[in-house]
Scaffold this motif. Structure first.
Motif, PDB file in Angstrom:
ATOM      1  N   SER A  33      40.625  -5.728  95.812  1.00 51.30           N
ATOM      2  CA  SER A  33      40.863  -5.810  94.376  1.00 51.30           C
ATOM      3  C   SER A  33      40.103  -4.767  93.576  1.00 51.30           C
ATOM      4  O   SER A  33      40.325  -4.633  92.372  1.00 51.30           O
ATOM      5  CB  SER A  33      40.485  -7.210  93.873  1.00 51.30           C
ATOM      6  OG  SER A  33      39.110  -7.483  94.133  1.00 51.30           O
ATOM      7  N   LEU A  34      39.195  -4.025  94.202  1.00 46.44           N
ATOM      8  CA  LEU A  34      38.461  -2.999  93.472  1.00 46.44           C
ATOM      9  C   LEU A  34      39.422  -1.927  92.970  1.00 46.44           C
ATOM     10  O   LEU A  34      40.365  -1.555  93.667  1.00 46.44           O
ATOM     11  CB  LEU A  34      37.398  -2.368  94.372  1.00 46.44           C
ATOM     12  CG  LEU A  34      36.201  -3.260  94.728  1.00 46.44           C
ATOM     13  CD1 LEU A  34      35.369  -2.621  95.831  1.00 46.44           C
ATOM     14  CD2 LEU A  34      35.344  -3.546  93.501  1.00 46.44           C
ATOM     15  N   PRO A  35      39.200  -1.405  91.752  1.00 48.99           N
ATOM     16  CA  PRO A  35      40.090  -0.364  91.219  1.00 48.99           C
ATOM     17  C   PRO A  35      40.187   0.813  92.178  1.00 48.99           C
ATOM     18  O   PRO A  35      39.261   1.096  92.944  1.00 48.99           O
ATOM     19  CB  PRO A  35      39.414   0.040  89.910  1.00 48.99           C
ATOM     20  CG  PRO A  35      38.573  -1.131  89.529  1.00 48.99           C
ATOM     21  CD  PRO A  35      38.119  -1.762  90.808  1.00 48.99           C
ATOM     22  N   MET A  36      41.310   1.521  92.106  1.00 47.76           N
ATOM     23  CA  MET A  36      41.589   2.550  93.096  1.00 47.76           C
ATOM     24  C   MET A  36      41.866   3.898  92.440  1.00 47.76           C
ATOM     25  O   MET A  36      42.523   3.977  91.397  1.00 47.76           O
ATOM     26  CB  MET A  36      42.782   2.100  93.945  1.00 47.76           C
ATOM     27  CG  MET A  36      43.048   2.948  95.165  1.00 47.76           C
ATOM     28  SD  MET A  36      44.423   4.052  94.910  1.00 47.76           S
ATOM     29  CE  MET A  36      45.810   2.911  95.078  1.00 47.76           C
ATOM     30  N   LEU A  37      41.332   4.957  93.048  1.00 46.80           N
ATOM     31  CA  LEU A  37      41.658   6.331  92.709  1.00 46.80           C
ATOM     32  C   LEU A  37      42.439   6.918  93.880  1.00 46.80           C
ATOM     33  O   LEU A  37      42.061   6.749  95.036  1.00 46.80           O
ATOM     34  CB  LEU A  37      40.389   7.162  92.475  1.00 46.80           C
ATOM     35  CG  LEU A  37      39.393   6.640  91.435  1.00 46.80           C
ATOM     36  CD1 LEU A  37      38.148   7.514  91.409  1.00 46.80           C
ATOM     37  CD2 LEU A  37      40.033   6.588  90.046  1.00 46.80           C
TER      38      LEU A  37
END
Length: 318
Positions: free
Chosen positions: A303-307
């Motif tokens: 669920s951590l934001p992604m680049l």
């Protein structure tokens, strides 16, 4: 995660507005107190540049720290712009970096019982060629709390030819160094001369070409960590893909377009970072000079934001 980051951001802003001269003249202690969303709070705060930190670094230092916080020294960074910035840090800030360093190793899937070679910039006289330095552990037990194999260290002031010769003698299972050094070794290496279980990198751009080069020349995948000296770790490569996950427990990372709006998935924008736990030199909405492609939901399910991709300049991302 947004509520967690919002709470920490409010505490950071209150502290900076009271105790840091640079911020005292720019924001009020209650500037974001009534914000109900992280996006709303961030939009109320100015973006600062690398030039701000370079020119006014001393005024960015807290006049006093909260009870229990301990100053841990100064870190120095010089990016592609050539502007050197110096930022004070705290023991808590360094503790978070040790935690994220360990997470990076775990996500890389390394076998800690094997050996690792580390080639990085060190003080003159430390780990010099031809012998370098051998430690019986990868890191102190406070950083890696279980047994490891040996670690071989070499200062990066050795020539590229010397570094490659040293690596062949050490023949480690894992290599940790800068991406540009990998390109240099590839020019010197004969086919199948030396292989690694995995190559760990940080500090520079890792593109598809470099990943292919490492696979061809060294039979190794690259696992990358996106970090800067002044902000610490921003994102770590996903264990299952080439995407990067923002380390949101310790830092807020925004990707903004030319109008200062958050980029949509697939758009390329400026990287703006807010470390949450370094009160010695609070960096709030700090534009670090990099560009990245905003991501959506990673296929890994985390669920951590992604680049999607990271570059030093916009043209590096096409």
């Amino acid at each position: 995660m947004d509520d967690y980051q919002l709470d920490h951001l409010k505490n950071l802003v209150r502290f900076a507005a009271r105790e840091v001269p640079f911020w005292r003249s720019r924001i009020a202690p209650d500037a974001v107190d009534d914000a109900t969303t992280l996006a709303d709070a961030l939009a109320r705060l100015p973006v600062i540049s690398r030039k701000h930190v370079h020119d006014e670094g001393e005024t960015l230092r807290a006049e006093r720290l909260p009870k229990g916080e301990v100053l841990a020294g100064t870190v120095t960074s010089s990016g592609s712009s050539g502007l050197t910035v110096r930022v004070a840090t705290t023991e808590l800030g360094l503790k978070w970096q040790r935690i994220l360093n360990l997470r990076g190793l775990l996500w890389a899937g390394v076998d800690f019982s094997q050996s690792i070679a580390v080639i990085q910039r060190l003080r003159p006289g430390v780990a010099e060629y031809p012998s370098g330095l051998r430690n019986e552990r990868w890191k102190d037990e406070s950083e890696i709390p279980f047994r490891t194999g040996p670690a071989f260290h070499l200062g990066a002031h050795a020539s590229m030819e010397q570094q490659w010769e040293w690596l062949k003698r050490m023949a480690p299972a894992y290599l940790y160094t800068r991406p540009s050094f990998i390109r240099g070794y590839a020019k010197l290496a004969r086919d199948a001369e030396l292989a690694f279980e995995k190559i760990l990198t940080t500090g520079e751009v890792v593109d598809a070409e470099l990943r292919a080069l490492a696979s061809t020349k060294f039979k190794a995948d690259i696992h990358d960590r996106y970090a800067s000296q002044e902000t610490g770790c921003l994102a770590i490569q996903c264990p299952d893909t080439s995407n990067y996950h923002v380390q949101s427990e310790a830092i807020i990372v925004e990707v903004l377009d030319d109008e200062g709006r958050p980029c949509e998935e697939g758009e390329i924008g400026r990287v703006v970072a807010t470390p949450l736990f370094n009160l010695a030199s609070p960096l709030i909405r700090y534009e670090i000079g990099d560009f990245a492609e905003a991501g959506g939901i990673c296929d890994c399910g985390r669920s951590l934001p992604m680049l999607k991709r990271i570059g030093g300049r916009r043209d590096m991302l096409g």
